[in-house]
Design an enzyme around this catalytic site. Structure first.
Site, short mmCIF file in Angstrom:
data_model
loop_
_atom_site.label_atom_id
_atom_site.label_comp_id
_atom_site.label_asym_id
_atom_site.label_seq_id
_atom_site.Cartn_x
_atom_site.Cartn_y
_atom_site.Cartn_z
N CYS A 1 0.86 -1.19 0.00
CA CYS A 1 0.00 0.00 0.00
C CYS A 1 0.90 1.24 0.00
O CYS A 1 1.78 1.38 0.84
CB CYS A 1 -0.89 -0.02 1.24
SG CYS A 1 -1.59 1.58 1.67
N GLU A 2 0.68 2.13 -0.96
CA GLU A 2 1.54 3.31 -1.06
C GLU A 2 1.26 4.34 0.02
O GLU A 2 2.04 5.27 0.22
CB GLU A 2 1.40 3.96 -2.44
CG GLU A 2 0.05 4.56 -2.72
CD GLU A 2 -0.04 5.13 -4.13
OE1 GLU A 2 -0.97 5.93 -4.36
OE2 GLU A 2 0.78 4.80 -5.00
N HIS B 1 0.68 3.55 3.39
CA HIS B 1 1.25 3.17 4.69
C HIS B 1 2.49 2.28 4.56
O HIS B 1 3.10 1.93 5.56
CB HIS B 1 0.19 2.42 5.52
CG HIS B 1 -1.05 3.21 5.77
ND1 HIS B 1 -2.17 3.10 4.97
CD2 HIS B 1 -1.34 4.15 6.71
CE1 HIS B 1 -3.11 3.92 5.40
NE2 HIS B 1 -2.64 4.56 6.45
N CYS C 1 -2.89 -2.62 6.13
CA CYS C 1 -3.08 -1.27 6.66
C CYS C 1 -4.49 -1.10 7.21
O CYS C 1 -4.77 -0.15 7.96
CB CYS C 1 -2.79 -0.21 5.58
SG CYS C 1 -3.88 -0.30 4.15
#
Length: 201
Positions: free
Chosen positions: A90-91, A93, A161
């Site tokens: 995930c960009e 977190h 996340c």
């Protein structure tokens, strides 16, 4: 009438700057120390290096040869490869999301070697991103190299996340899809593809 070559091979690689592994390790050490971890502890001495290695591995996919073959048999039915493992980051977190991809297409003049579906998914997964962008990247790539009559990609994944922090909802899965050509526009082809990619108990 022109005859297509039996097979075509395209090297798939991403243009990225060389990674400075020592700098990544130093940055990991700074981050961990700032979090209050004692890097002199024998259990943590090698953690910055391992953390750097893991992050580099998860953000840099291996190059591969994408091989396509002439569709001499004029096969025109749906081809679906299901449950391809997906691991990405995930960009927002920099935490993993993990799941499966289902990739299908209606062949045109060329067909794709089956192992390349998994390699293509893995190649595009090795970077921080959203699941939506990953889904579209795989579909766009297939559309570009095959020019098929239809392409469909469905990804189902659990985002840590969301499961390990924040809402803390383990087991929750996110489903995204991208459809092109007949798999988007023809109701019967669309329904067949989505049925074949539906999760089974």
């Amino acid at each position: 009438m022109s005859v297509s070559p039996i097979h075509r091979r395209l090297r798939v690689a991403r243009s990225v700057p060389d990674v400075d592994r020592e700098a990544v390790t130093a940055a990991a050490a700074t981050l961990l120390a700032t979090l209050g971890l004692d890097l002199a502890d024998e259990n943590l001495v090698e953690t910055p290096r391992r953390m750097a290695d893991a992050l580099i591995e998860m953000t840099h996919g291996p190059e591969f040869d994408l091989t396509t073959f002439a569709n001499h048999e004029e096969y025109d039915e749906l081809v679906v490869v299901s449950d391809i493992p997906v691991q990405s980051l995930c960009e927002h977190h920099v935490l993993p999301f993990v799941g499966v991809a289902h990739v299908g297409y209606l062949p045109g003049e060329r067909i794709l070697g089956l192992s390349k579906f998994a390699r293509m998914v893995d190649f595009h997964a090795r970077r921080p991103q959203t699941q939506e962008r990953l889904t579209k990247a795989v579909a766009d790539h297939l559309q570009e190299v095959l020019a098929p009559r239809g392409v469909g990609v469905v990804i189902q994944a659990e985002h840590t996340c969301m499961s390990l922090r924040g809402a803390r909802t383990p087991g929750t899965r996110t489903t995204t899809s991208t459809l092109f050509g007949l798999l988007r526009d023809d109701p019967r082809s669309r329904a067949e593809f989505l049925e074949l990619t539906r999760s089974r108990p």
